[in-house]
Enzyme design. Structure first.
Site, PDB file in Angstrom:
ATOM      1  CE  LYS A   8     -32.476  79.106  89.925  1.00 13.93           C
ATOM      2  NZ  LYS A   8     -32.486  79.262  88.643  1.00 13.93           N
ATOM      3  N   PRO A  90     -26.433  88.834  90.749  1.00 21.88           N
ATOM      4  CG  PRO A  90     -25.022  88.463  88.787  1.00 21.88           C
ATOM      5  CD  PRO A  90     -25.049  87.773  90.014  1.00 21.88           C
ATOM      6  N   GLY A  92     -32.265  89.486  87.362  1.00 25.19           N
ATOM      7  CA  GLY A  92     -32.554  89.153  86.085  1.00 25.19           C
ATOM      8  C   GLY A  92     -31.731  88.220  85.418  1.00 25.19           C
ATOM      9  CB  ALA A  93     -28.746  86.598  86.198  1.00 26.83           C
ATOM     10  N   GLY A  94     -31.299  84.376  86.214  1.00 23.13           N
ATOM     11  CA  GLY A  94     -31.724  82.947  86.657  1.00 23.13           C
ATOM     12  C   GLY A  94     -30.989  82.245  87.482  1.00 23.13           C
ATOM     13  N   GLY A  96     -31.508  83.019  90.866  1.00 24.21           N
ATOM     14  CA  GLY A  96     -32.419  82.769  91.960  1.00 24.21           C
ATOM     15  C   GLY A  96     -31.895  83.622  93.026  1.00 24.21           C
ATOM     16  N   GLY A  98     -33.141  86.882  94.259  1.00 23.08           N
ATOM     17  CA  GLY A  98     -34.095  87.263  95.038  1.00 23.08           C
ATOM     18  C   GLY A  98     -34.871  86.217  95.758  1.00 23.08           C
ATOM     19  CG  ASP A 132     -36.848  79.971  92.231  1.00 25.76           C
ATOM     20  OD1 ASP A 132     -37.574  81.041  92.932  1.00 25.76           O
ATOM     21  OD2 ASP A 132     -36.068  80.546  91.615  1.00 25.76           O
TER      22      ASP A 132
END
Length: 270
Positions: A8, A90, A92-94, A96, A98, A132
């Site tokens: 996202k 990726p 640690g990318a923002g 979502g 995980g 999220d």
């Protein structure tokens, strides 16, 4: 059974207040994008998980897909399974990734074992895994409030635009992202702003995390500036970073030469 968890982007992100439970209230627009992981689950004699693709630098047993399995196993008699997760989104990318993996794991297990969970039940399980995660149960454009779990689907379609996501080799933790945040409210609702012409988004649709991230990691700011120089109609950091995306009206090729060699670059027509 195989499924393909998606990523996202955040079209605007505001932190509106600190909550008594230690979390923060936010307002954001979640928009699903076709950057995908791959998740396979088969019934097995013993439980096992393997992970390929991007190195997560973590114990696989602590992955959110395992937590999703354990969450349902506590309420249902699930047999052992063999899980394989291929990471392409990726970390640690923002973006979502995980949270998406966890939500799609719930959806997959519900279908594989015919648990007949309702959407509301799946949303409740998802919230136990991350703020999220509920968005990825529906994976449709949505205005989100609260911790990110209060979701209202919106009519928003960016089909036809070309999405470019640039992820530098920087991992931004949630505590780091929040440490310099001063809660604030927008003059105009994000729900209203995203229905402005896209040419009006720049300067109006903001990510509140950008200020502190750009100070601590100026290379992230440089990526955003470069996307605009390359002709992006709109560019913004996603989530708490460090990925930055640009929306273009035409396809962009050979972008790697414009960014550091350690950046991951994704180009996708929406």
């Amino acid at each position: 059974m195989i499924t393909y968890p998606i990523a996202k982007i955040n079209l605007g992100l505001l932190v509106t207040g600190k909550r008594p439970d230690g979390f923060h209230n936010i307002e954001t627009i979640f928009y699903p994008v076709p950057i995908q992981d791959a998740l396979e689950v088969v019934v097995s004699d013993v439980f096992n998980i393997t992970i390929s693709g991007i190195d997560l630098n973590e114990d696989p047993e602590k992955n959110l897909v395992v937590k999703a399995y354990q969450l349902l196993k506590a309420d249902f008699q699930l047999p052992p399974v063999n899980i394989h997760l291929h990471k392409n989104i990726p970390v640690g990318a923002g973006l979502g990734g995980g949270s998406s993996d966890a939500a799609y794991m719930l959806l997959l297990l519900n279908e594989l074992f015919q648990l007949e969970l309702t959407e509301e039940q799946l949303l409740n399980y998802a919230l136990q895994l991350g703020s999220d995660c509920p968005f990825f149960i529906r994976h449709k454009p949505a205005f989100a409030q609260g911790r990110g779990e209060l979701i209202e689907e919106i009519a928003l379609n960016l089909a036809g635009y070309y999405l470019v996501v640039v992820k530098p080799s920087i991992h931004i933790s949630t505590p780091e992202a929040y440490q310099d945040i001063v809660p604030a409210m927008s003059r105009i609702s994000l729900k209203a702003l995203v229905h402005f012409p896209l040419s009006k988004w720049k300067g109006n649709l903001q990510n509140q995390f950008e200020h502190s991230v750009f100070v601590n990691h100026p290379e992230v700011k440089e990526i955003k500036e470069k996307l605009y120089q390359l002709g992006a109609a709109f560019a913004l950091m996603s989530g708490s970073g460090s990925a930055v995306y640009g929306l273009f009206r035409s396809d962009k090729k050979n972008l790697a030469a414009h960014f550091s060699a350690d950046c991951h670059i994704f180009t996708q027509k929406l």
